[in-house]
Design a protein around this motif. Sequence first.
Motif, PDB file in Angstrom:
ATOM      1  N   ALA A   1      -1.936  11.926   2.225  1.00 31.24           N
ATOM      2  CA  ALA A   1      -2.442  11.414   3.501  1.00 31.24           C
ATOM      3  C   ALA A   1      -2.429   9.894   3.516  1.00 31.24           C
ATOM      4  CB  ALA A   1      -3.861  11.935   3.738  1.00 31.24           C
ATOM      5  N   VAL A   2      -2.835   9.281   2.408  1.00 27.85           N
ATOM      6  CA  VAL A   2      -2.797   7.821   2.317  1.00 27.85           C
ATOM      7  C   VAL A   2      -1.361   7.324   2.434  1.00 27.85           C
ATOM      8  CG1 VAL A   2      -3.382   5.824   0.901  1.00 27.85           C
ATOM      9  CG2 VAL A   2      -4.849   7.828   0.871  1.00 27.85           C
ATOM     10  N   ALA A   3      -0.425   8.010   1.748  1.00 31.81           N
ATOM     11  CA  ALA A   3       0.977   7.607   1.786  1.00 31.81           C
ATOM     12  C   ALA A   3       1.536   7.703   3.199  1.00 31.81           C
ATOM     13  CB  ALA A   3       1.789   8.470   0.826  1.00 31.81           C
ATOM     14  N   MET A   4       1.189   8.767   3.909  1.00 29.56           N
ATOM     15  CA  MET A   4       1.675   8.911   5.283  1.00 29.56           C
ATOM     16  C   MET A   4       1.142   7.784   6.169  1.00 29.56           C
ATOM     17  SD  MET A   4       3.500  10.501   7.430  1.00 29.56           S
ATOM     18  CE  MET A   4       3.908  12.035   6.596  1.00 29.56           C
ATOM     19  N   ALA A   5      -0.137   7.471   6.030  1.00 29.48           N
ATOM     20  CA  ALA A   5      -0.707   6.374   6.816  1.00 29.48           C
ATOM     21  C   ALA A   5      -0.018   5.056   6.484  1.00 29.48           C
ATOM     22  CB  ALA A   5      -2.206   6.270   6.545  1.00 29.48           C
ATOM     23  N   ALA A   6       0.228   4.810   5.198  1.00 26.20           N
ATOM     24  CA  ALA A   6       0.891   3.563   4.801  1.00 26.20           C
ATOM     25  C   ALA A   6       2.310   3.490   5.352  1.00 26.20           C
ATOM     26  CB  ALA A   6       0.903   3.447   3.281  1.00 26.20           C
ATOM     27  N   LEU A   7       3.022   4.607   5.340  1.00 27.47           N
ATOM     28  CA  LEU A   7       4.383   4.627   5.887  1.00 27.47           C
ATOM     29  C   LEU A   7       4.387   4.272   7.372  1.00 27.47           C
ATOM     30  CD1 LEU A   7       6.037   7.773   4.234  1.00 27.47           C
ATOM     31  CD2 LEU A   7       6.809   5.409   4.038  1.00 27.47           C
ATOM     32  N   ILE A   8       3.451   4.848   8.113  1.00 21.62           N
ATOM     33  CA  ILE A   8       3.399   4.583   9.560  1.00 21.62           C
ATOM     34  C   ILE A   8       3.092   3.110   9.819  1.00 21.62           C
ATOM     35  CG2 ILE A   8       2.151   5.113  11.681  1.00 21.62           C
ATOM     36  CD1 ILE A   8       1.728   7.954  10.562  1.00 21.62           C
ATOM     37  N   VAL A   9       2.114   2.570   9.104  1.00 20.65           N
ATOM     38  CA  VAL A   9       1.746   1.166   9.300  1.00 20.65           C
ATOM     39  C   VAL A   9       2.914   0.251   8.945  1.00 20.65           C
ATOM     40  CG1 VAL A   9       0.237  -0.688   8.497  1.00 20.65           C
ATOM     41  CG2 VAL A   9      -0.711   1.565   8.957  1.00 20.65           C
ATOM     42  N   LEU A  10       3.568   0.509   7.822  1.00 19.87           N
ATOM     43  CA  LEU A  10       4.673  -0.352   7.384  1.00 19.87           C
ATOM     44  C   LEU A  10       5.859  -0.269   8.329  1.00 19.87           C
ATOM     45  CD1 LEU A  10       4.566   0.257   3.524  1.00 19.87           C
ATOM     46  CD2 LEU A  10       3.918  -1.823   4.747  1.00 19.87           C
ATOM     47  N   CYS A  11       6.093   0.889   8.912  1.00 14.82           N
ATOM     48  CA  CYS A  11       7.203   1.009   9.874  1.00 14.82           C
ATOM     49  C   CYS A  11       6.882   0.280  11.172  1.00 14.82           C
ATOM     50  CB  CYS A  11       7.508   2.480  10.150  1.00 14.82           C
ATOM     51  SG  CYS A  11       8.309   3.338   8.778  1.00 14.82           S
ATOM     52  N   LEU A  12       5.616   0.354  11.617  1.00 14.53           N
ATOM     53  CA  LEU A  12       5.233  -0.299  12.868  1.00 14.53           C
ATOM     54  C   LEU A  12       5.056  -1.803  12.704  1.00 14.53           C
ATOM     55  CD1 LEU A  12       2.601   2.247  14.262  1.00 14.53           C
ATOM     56  CD2 LEU A  12       4.953   1.923  15.029  1.00 14.53           C
ATOM     57  N   ARG A  13       4.439  -2.218  11.606  1.00 16.94           N
ATOM     58  CA  ARG A  13       4.142  -3.639  11.373  1.00 16.94           C
ATOM     59  C   ARG A  13       4.450  -3.995   9.924  1.00 16.94           C
ATOM     60  NH1 ARG A  13       0.431  -5.907  15.304  1.00 16.94           N
ATOM     61  NH2 ARG A  13      -0.360  -4.336  16.741  1.00 16.94           N
ATOM     62  N   PRO A  14       5.700  -4.138   9.564  1.00 18.78           N
ATOM     63  CA  PRO A  14       6.030  -4.440   8.160  1.00 18.78           C
ATOM     64  C   PRO A  14       5.412  -5.734   7.663  1.00 18.78           C
ATOM     65  CG  PRO A  14       7.976  -4.645   9.575  1.00 18.78           C
ATOM     66  CD  PRO A  14       6.911  -3.987  10.391  1.00 18.78           C
ATOM     67  N   GLN A  15       5.179  -6.703   8.564  1.00 20.24           N
ATOM     68  CA  GLN A  15       4.599  -7.977   8.137  1.00 20.24           C
ATOM     69  C   GLN A  15       3.149  -7.830   7.683  1.00 20.24           C
ATOM     70  OE1 GLN A  15       5.185  -7.124  11.254  1.00 20.24           O
ATOM     71  NE2 GLN A  15       3.523  -7.740  12.598  1.00 20.24           N
ATOM     72  N   ALA A  16       2.489  -6.723   8.071  1.00 17.43           N
ATOM     73  CA  ALA A  16       1.092  -6.529   7.673  1.00 17.43           C
ATOM     74  C   ALA A  16       0.945  -6.428   6.164  1.00 17.43           C
ATOM     75  CB  ALA A  16       0.526  -5.271   8.333  1.00 17.43           C
ATOM     76  N   MET A  17       2.004  -6.006   5.466  1.00 19.05           N
ATOM     77  CA  MET A  17       1.929  -5.845   4.016  1.00 19.05           C
ATOM     78  C   MET A  17       1.602  -7.152   3.307  1.00 19.05           C
ATOM     79  SD  MET A  17       4.826  -4.771   1.289  1.00 19.05           S
ATOM     80  CE  MET A  17       5.161  -6.496   0.983  1.00 19.05           C
ATOM     81  N   MET A  18       1.946  -8.284   3.907  1.00 22.87           N
ATOM     82  CA  MET A  18       1.726  -9.574   3.261  1.00 22.87           C
ATOM     83  C   MET A  18       0.294 -10.077   3.420  1.00 22.87           C
ATOM     84  SD  MET A  18       4.724  -9.953   2.102  1.00 22.87           S
ATOM     85  CE  MET A  18       4.684 -11.623   1.478  1.00 22.87           C
ATOM     86  N   GLY A  19      -0.509  -9.412   4.233  1.00 28.64           N
ATOM     87  CA  GLY A  19      -1.861  -9.887   4.507  1.00 28.64           C
ATOM     88  C   GLY A  19      -2.903  -9.213   3.634  1.00 28.64           C
ATOM     89  N   PRO A  20      -4.044  -9.864   3.425  1.00 31.03           N
ATOM     90  CA  PRO A  20      -5.101  -9.285   2.593  1.00 31.03           C
ATOM     91  C   PRO A  20      -5.715  -8.031   3.190  1.00 31.03           C
ATOM     92  CG  PRO A  20      -5.872 -11.289   3.675  1.00 31.03           C
ATOM     93  CD  PRO A  20      -4.397 -11.205   3.926  1.00 31.03           C
ATOM     94  N   GLY A  21      -5.715  -7.904   4.525  1.00 28.68           N
ATOM     95  CA  GLY A  21      -6.304  -6.730   5.156  1.00 28.68           C
ATOM     96  C   GLY A  21      -5.616  -5.447   4.726  1.00 28.68           C
ATOM     97  N   PHE A  22      -4.296  -5.422   4.830  1.00 26.37           N
ATOM     98  CA  PHE A  22      -3.522  -4.250   4.419  1.00 26.37           C
ATOM     99  C   PHE A  22      -3.730  -3.975   2.932  1.00 26.37           C
ATOM    100  CE2 PHE A  22       0.201  -2.329   2.539  1.00 26.37           C
ATOM    101  CZ  PHE A  22       0.540  -1.310   3.411  1.00 26.37           C
ATOM    102  N   GLN A  23      -3.623  -5.002   2.137  1.00 27.80           N
ATOM    103  CA  GLN A  23      -3.693  -4.827   0.686  1.00 27.80           C
ATOM    104  C   GLN A  23      -5.060  -4.313   0.248  1.00 27.80           C
ATOM    105  OE1 GLN A  23      -2.558  -8.659  -0.919  1.00 27.80           O
ATOM    106  NE2 GLN A  23      -0.652  -8.687   0.251  1.00 27.80           N
ATOM    107  N   MET A  24      -6.125  -4.871   0.788  1.00 26.13           N
ATOM    108  CA  MET A  24      -7.463  -4.460   0.378  1.00 26.13           C
ATOM    109  C   MET A  24      -7.801  -3.076   0.913  1.00 26.13           C
ATOM    110  SD  MET A  24      -9.477  -8.107   0.796  1.00 26.13           S
ATOM    111  CE  MET A  24     -10.977  -7.599  -0.027  1.00 26.13           C
ATOM    112  N   SER A  25      -7.388  -2.790   2.141  1.00 32.47           N
ATOM    113  CA  SER A  25      -7.692  -1.493   2.735  1.00 32.47           C
ATOM    114  C   SER A  25      -7.060  -0.362   1.944  1.00 32.47           C
ATOM    115  CB  SER A  25      -7.209  -1.463   4.187  1.00 32.47           C
ATOM    116  OG  SER A  25      -7.386  -0.177   4.741  1.00 32.47           O
ATOM    117  N   PHE A  26      -5.764  -0.473   1.662  1.00 33.88           N
ATOM    118  CA  PHE A  26      -5.085   0.608   0.962  1.00 33.88           C
ATOM    119  C   PHE A  26      -5.413   0.608  -0.531  1.00 33.88           C
ATOM    120  CE2 PHE A  26      -2.568   0.860   4.837  1.00 33.88           C
ATOM    121  CZ  PHE A  26      -2.512   2.237   4.998  1.00 33.88           C
TER     122      PHE A  26
END
Length: 687
Positions: free
Chosen positions: A349-374
């Motif tokens: 479930a976590v992997a599916m959520a991460a895939l959707i977020v990365l496909c919609l907003r790939p730039q989010a991966m560089m921010g602390p919000g994405f990194q800390m949340s996942f």
Amino acid sequence: MNGLKRGLIWGDMVLLRQRGHLFPWAPVCLAIGIGSYFVLSVEPDALVYAAFGVLGSICAAAAMRWPGGWAALAWAVVLAATGFGLAGLRAHQAAAPVLDWRYYGAIEGRVVALDRSASDAIRVTLDRVMLERVAPARRPDRVRVSLHGPPAELKPGQRIMTTGHLSPPQGPVEPGGFDFRRHAWFQGLGAVGYTRNPVLTIAPARAGQEGLGIFALRMEASRRVREILPGDVGGFAAAVTTGDRSGVGQEALNALRASNLAHLLAISGLHMGLLAGFVFAVLRVSLSLVPSVALRISVKKVAAIGALAAAAVYLALSGGNVATERAFIMVAVVLLAVLVDRRAFSLRAVAMAALIVLCLRPQAMMGPGFQMSFAATTALIAFFGWLRDADLPKAPGWAKPVLGVLMSSAIAGLATAPVGAAHFNTLSHYGLIANLVSVPLMGVLVIPAAVVALCLAPLGLEAIGLTPMGWGLAWILGVARTVSDLEGSQGYVAGPGPTVLPMMALGMLWLMLWQGRARLAGVLPVVAAFAIWSQAQRPDVLVADTGGLVGVMTNEGRALSKPRGAGFVAQNWLENDGDGADQGNAALRWPGAAGKVRVMTAGTAEIIHVIGKTGAAQVSSCTESQVVIASVPLRLDGPCDVFDSKRLLRTGSLAITDKGITTARQAAGQRLWNTRAAPKIQYAKAQ
């Protein structure tokens, strides 16, 4: 040859044993491709994208033609190539005009966002921008202006005008630091600035304006919340219900950050999960109490649908920023798993959520919000999954909730602490205690009260829910202030190098996702990352991109050339050093009252700092062993290296070490978001 064949067979068998556990690696591979795009020093051209496309196609064909263990690696390459292409596509889609000069004059636009700046000033984002004597093709689509003038009542959709300063989004305050230009590029911001003048209303807000209906509803809800709950408590309540943080004062923000409770301000996984969980529980219990309903339908699935609808409403009401979208996707994946009779909380479930977020907003991966949340979510699910399968003594029933809260806070804190320290250079020593006495209250009082207030709002009775919500938030603010006032409540760490966080993340992911004893190999890169971090070296000298501030490393810490001015730059330098001093105290370390100080670079070099025209008049020549930093245009006779204000506009900030001088432009490379020419100054006649 036989050895190679045996090795291939052995590798195939190893990968085949991982079948059924490989899907969580999909977002990891996608993220590797996205990260590869962002670390490039030169913007890739069409040939590079074509090469990645061909490589991905070949690997996909090979994986389908020869299925087996090694096919997993082929699919990993396909995902990495896809991530690289997605990041490039999103970067080009975000392209918009960026101001390439410093502008002063009339600024007119429509209000589309409101927030608060680090200096505690209201900050407004405008679209449909008009700038005096600027052609439409050169006008930014959006600008953001901090209001330091008289207070103004701003409403969504209102068209306003003021006279102020605008400039291009600034580059890193030091080479290799956070690049605000990249952040602004993906936000669509073409200029940022400030005004000290009054704000005039050109046209009032109109109902039904395109794209602003939800924003207007959010701001009206925020206004109503702050009307019932005044002060920081009301601002806190507005932040967790509508995403509007403009009502939270800087003192409260600092206390929440120092106590590691600032995450409660952001509408993230905690808030979305608590709300969806509360609605799910209420609906399931309520429907189960009606036998005629409970015996005919799946109460659990109806409750999941209701919770998903409530989460969607919360997403819309909060403004749908990146953090909230990420939280909604995670909650939606969990609830959809309930609907299809799958395990709700799993690494899949976590992997599916991460895939959707990365496909919609790939730039989010560089921010602390994405990194800390996942990081927190993955660590929690992996830990409790291990705990579920481990043969450990069972805790008494009464102790399970207490132990659950303790372990959840500890695991989430440990998982996010390195990421937070790397991005923000601080550690909250008493953050676990603050969270233990605050987070449960969010679940049992604040969020349920917010749901009650939302349900009663159409009747004008929202105060019934907001009042107890205010009690809970007042307690949390009190905890934050008490903890932040404790001696030694906050620690400071120096910023790590660029390889530390990727190494740490890959090591921890290997430890959590790989099956079998080989997972213990993930400890090695984590230990290596901490070792590299502990040896991080900060530059001997840092120079601001205006030339107005110089910082020299001394035995007592970084010495700053002046006690006031360029405060944002000074704060970031000291934070990156892991230094808790403020600018005034750091300026007391400056050796001598004059603008000269001897520091070690490649040899013994003398840094001469020239401020203003008066300082420039006192320096007429220089020698080869000197480096001159000037906040004004400067011409000198001599073979020294001169970085005056004109040259610094081109180079950006400087870092001087024993290996020489590095400029921010060199460190950032030539990318879409930083290829503009050095800004010029343009003055427009004020209206």
